[in-house]
Design a protein around this motif. Structure first.
Motif, PDB file in Angstrom:
ATOM      1  N   LEU A 257      -8.277   5.267  -0.731  1.00 22.69           N
ATOM      2  CA  LEU A 257      -9.300   4.237  -0.905  1.00 22.69           C
ATOM      3  C   LEU A 257      -8.612   2.922  -1.232  1.00 22.69           C
ATOM      4  O   LEU A 257      -7.710   2.872  -2.071  1.00 22.69           O
ATOM      5  CB  LEU A 257     -10.245   4.630  -2.041  1.00 22.69           C
ATOM      6  N   VAL A 258      -9.007   1.855  -0.572  1.00 23.57           N
ATOM      7  CA  VAL A 258      -8.392   0.534  -0.769  1.00 23.57           C
ATOM      8  C   VAL A 258      -9.494  -0.474  -1.080  1.00 23.57           C
ATOM      9  O   VAL A 258     -10.462  -0.579  -0.333  1.00 23.57           O
ATOM     10  CB  VAL A 258      -7.618   0.082   0.492  1.00 23.57           C
ATOM     11  N   ASP A 259      -9.355  -1.207  -2.183  1.00 24.48           N
ATOM     12  CA  ASP A 259     -10.374  -2.204  -2.521  1.00 24.48           C
ATOM     13  C   ASP A 259      -9.997  -3.571  -1.945  1.00 24.48           C
ATOM     14  O   ASP A 259      -8.995  -3.712  -1.242  1.00 24.48           O
ATOM     15  CB  ASP A 259     -10.631  -2.255  -4.032  1.00 24.48           C
ATOM     16  N   ASN A 260     -10.786  -4.583  -2.255  1.00 22.99           N
ATOM     17  CA  ASN A 260     -10.569  -5.926  -1.715  1.00 22.99           C
ATOM     18  C   ASN A 260      -9.255  -6.559  -2.169  1.00 22.99           C
ATOM     19  O   ASN A 260      -8.742  -7.462  -1.527  1.00 22.99           O
ATOM     20  CB  ASN A 260     -11.728  -6.850  -2.090  1.00 22.99           C
TER      21      ASN A 260
ATOM     22  N   LEU B 293      -3.153  14.905   1.992  1.00 28.09           N
ATOM     23  CA  LEU B 293      -2.894  13.474   1.883  1.00 28.09           C
ATOM     24  C   LEU B 293      -2.859  12.873   3.282  1.00 28.09           C
ATOM     25  O   LEU B 293      -2.052  13.252   4.118  1.00 28.09           O
ATOM     26  CB  LEU B 293      -1.572  13.201   1.170  1.00 28.09           C
ATOM     27  N   ALA B 294      -3.780  11.985   3.534  1.00 24.45           N
ATOM     28  CA  ALA B 294      -3.882  11.314   4.827  1.00 24.45           C
ATOM     29  C   ALA B 294      -4.506   9.952   4.591  1.00 24.45           C
ATOM     30  O   ALA B 294      -5.096   9.697   3.534  1.00 24.45           O
ATOM     31  CB  ALA B 294      -4.740  12.133   5.778  1.00 24.45           C
ATOM     32  N   GLY B 295      -4.408   9.095   5.566  1.00 19.20           N
ATOM     33  CA  GLY B 295      -4.977   7.757   5.447  1.00 19.20           C
ATOM     34  C   GLY B 295      -6.455   7.776   5.112  1.00 19.20           C
ATOM     35  O   GLY B 295      -6.950   6.911   4.394  1.00 19.20           O
TER      36      GLY B 295
ATOM     37  N   LYS C   2      -6.284   3.991  -4.282  1.00 23.10           N
ATOM     38  CA  LYS C   2      -6.537   5.197  -5.060  1.00 23.10           C
ATOM     39  C   LYS C   2      -6.548   6.373  -4.094  1.00 23.10           C
ATOM     40  O   LYS C   2      -7.061   6.271  -2.986  1.00 23.10           O
ATOM     41  CB  LYS C   2      -7.873   5.118  -5.783  1.00 23.10           C
ATOM     42  N   ILE C   3      -5.974   7.477  -4.531  1.00 22.80           N
ATOM     43  CA  ILE C   3      -5.983   8.693  -3.724  1.00 22.80           C
ATOM     44  C   ILE C   3      -7.254   9.459  -4.047  1.00 22.80           C
ATOM     45  O   ILE C   3      -7.610   9.642  -5.204  1.00 22.80           O
ATOM     46  CB  ILE C   3      -4.741   9.552  -4.017  1.00 22.80           C
TER      47      ILE C   3
ATOM     48  N   ILE D  99       0.840  -1.199   0.000  1.00 23.19           N
ATOM     49  CA  ILE D  99       0.000   0.000   0.000  1.00 23.19           C
ATOM     50  C   ILE D  99       0.874   1.248   0.000  1.00 23.19           C
ATOM     51  O   ILE D  99       0.631   2.190  -0.761  1.00 23.19           O
ATOM     52  CB  ILE D  99      -0.968  -0.021   1.197  1.00 23.19           C
ATOM     53  N   ALA D 100       1.904   1.275   0.830  1.00 20.40           N
ATOM     54  CA  ALA D 100       2.800   2.436   0.886  1.00 20.40           C
ATOM     55  C   ALA D 100       3.462   2.681  -0.468  1.00 20.40           C
ATOM     56  O   ALA D 100       3.615   3.835  -0.894  1.00 20.40           O
ATOM     57  CB  ALA D 100       3.854   2.225   1.963  1.00 20.40           C
TER      58      ALA D 100
END
Length: 50
Positions: free
Chosen positions: A30-33, A24-26, A38-39, A3-4
């Motif tokens: 967006l993180v999919d399965n 920019l922050a956690g 995506k930012i 992810i990083a």
């Protein structure tokens, strides 16, 4: 680490396009399965002046 790496690549891409993501922050990643990231929140971005 995966992810990083994706976030760092995305930020490098924005730099090439001369854009700054000002928040920019956690919470804006967006993180999919499949752990594809995506930012988001581009309302907080500006184009750099030359």
């Amino acid at each position: 680490m995966y992810i990083a790496h994706q976030v760092a690549d995305a930020m490098a891409y924005l730099e090439v396009k001369r854009l700054h993501h000002l928040d920019l922050a956690g919470r804006n990643i967006l993180v999919d399965n499949n752990l594809l990231c995506k930012i988001s929140q581009f309302g907080h971005s500006v184009q750099k002046k030359v």
